[in-house]
Scaffold this motif. Sequence first.
Motif, PDB file in Angstrom:
ATOM      1  N   THR A  16       0.826  -1.202   0.000  1.00 54.06           N
ATOM      2  CA  THR A  16       0.000   0.000   0.000  1.00 54.06           C
ATOM      3  C   THR A  16       0.863   1.255   0.000  1.00 54.06           C
ATOM      4  N   LEU A  17       1.921   1.239   0.829  1.00 56.95           N
ATOM      5  CA  LEU A  17       2.804   2.411   0.865  1.00 56.95           C
ATOM      6  C   LEU A  17       3.564   2.574  -0.442  1.00 56.95           C
ATOM      7  N   ARG A  18       3.953   1.465  -1.064  1.00 55.57           N
ATOM      8  CA  ARG A  18       4.635   1.570  -2.371  1.00 55.57           C
ATOM      9  C   ARG A  18       3.712   2.163  -3.418  1.00 55.57           C
ATOM     10  N   ARG A  19       2.435   1.722  -3.424  1.00 54.64           N
ATOM     11  CA  ARG A  19       1.475   2.266  -4.393  1.00 54.64           C
ATOM     12  C   ARG A  19       1.282   3.758  -4.183  1.00 54.64           C
ATOM     13  N   GLU A  20       1.168   4.180  -2.923  1.00 56.59           N
ATOM     14  CA  GLU A  20       0.970   5.597  -2.639  1.00 56.59           C
ATOM     15  C   GLU A  20       2.198   6.404  -3.060  1.00 56.59           C
ATOM     16  N   ARG A  21       3.396   5.880  -2.784  1.00 54.52           N
ATOM     17  CA  ARG A  21       4.612   6.582  -3.179  1.00 54.52           C
ATOM     18  C   ARG A  21       4.696   6.700  -4.700  1.00 54.52           C
ATOM     19  N   ASP A  22       4.372   5.611  -5.401  1.00 53.97           N
ATOM     20  CA  ASP A  22       4.416   5.641  -6.867  1.00 53.97           C
ATOM     21  C   ASP A  22       3.385   6.619  -7.430  1.00 53.97           C
ATOM     22  N   ALA A  23       2.202   6.688  -6.804  1.00 55.11           N
ATOM     23  CA  ALA A  23       1.174   7.617  -7.276  1.00 55.11           C
ATOM     24  C   ALA A  23       1.622   9.054  -7.072  1.00 55.11           C
ATOM     25  N   ARG A  24       2.277   9.326  -5.955  1.00 48.94           N
ATOM     26  CA  ARG A  24       2.781  10.690  -5.724  1.00 48.94           C
ATOM     27  C   ARG A  24       3.838  11.065  -6.754  1.00 48.94           C
ATOM     28  N   GLN A  25       4.687  10.114  -7.102  1.00 43.67           N
ATOM     29  CA  GLN A  25       5.725  10.392  -8.094  1.00 43.67           C
ATOM     30  C   GLN A  25       5.108  10.679  -9.460  1.00 43.67           C
ATOM     31  N   SER A  33      -6.140   8.453   0.192  1.00 44.79           N
ATOM     32  CA  SER A  33      -5.125   9.149   0.980  1.00 44.79           C
ATOM     33  C   SER A  33      -5.747   9.889   2.158  1.00 44.79           C
ATOM     34  N   ALA A  34      -4.967  10.056   3.193  1.00 47.09           N
ATOM     35  CA  ALA A  34      -5.388  10.768   4.402  1.00 47.09           C
ATOM     36  C   ALA A  34      -5.307  12.263   4.144  1.00 47.09           C
ATOM     37  N   PRO A  35      -5.959  13.082   4.976  1.00 46.37           N
ATOM     38  CA  PRO A  35      -5.858  14.530   4.794  1.00 46.37           C
ATOM     39  C   PRO A  35      -4.416  15.006   4.949  1.00 46.37           C
TER      40      PRO A  35
END
Length: 112
Positions: A16-25, A33-35
Motif C-alpha cells: 500500500t505504501l509503495r502504491r501511494e509513493r508511486d502515485a505521488r511520483q 489518501s489521508a488529509p
Amino acid sequence: MAEPAFSHSDDDLPRTLRRERDARQRGVQPAYSAPARGGSLDMPSDAVAVTRFDVPFFRLAWFLMKCVIAGIPAMLLLGAVLFGIGKGLQQLAPELRLFEIEIRPINAGKTR
C-alpha cells in the motif's frame, strides 16, 4: 556501543505504501489518501440528504420475511444457551432458586 545497521530498500515497504509513493511520483492523488498535514477532518464537504427511498411493498415485505426466517435459528440457539446456563446455575447453587413457578390445571385433584 555501536549503532545497529538497518538495511532499507524499497522492497521492504508494504504494498500500500509503495502504491501511494508511486502515485505521488506520477502526480496522481490516491483516492484513499489521508488529509494533508495541517488539514482538518472537520472540513466542509458536499452534504447529502436522503429524501425518498422507493421500494415496492411486496419486495420489502419479502425481505422482512426472510429476516424473520433467518432469525429463527438464532432464537433457538439463544434459548438453548440460556436454558443451559440456568440448569448449570441450578446445579452449582441451588440456594439461588428462591421460588419455582408451577403450572397445573385449575381442577387438579377435584372430582365431580
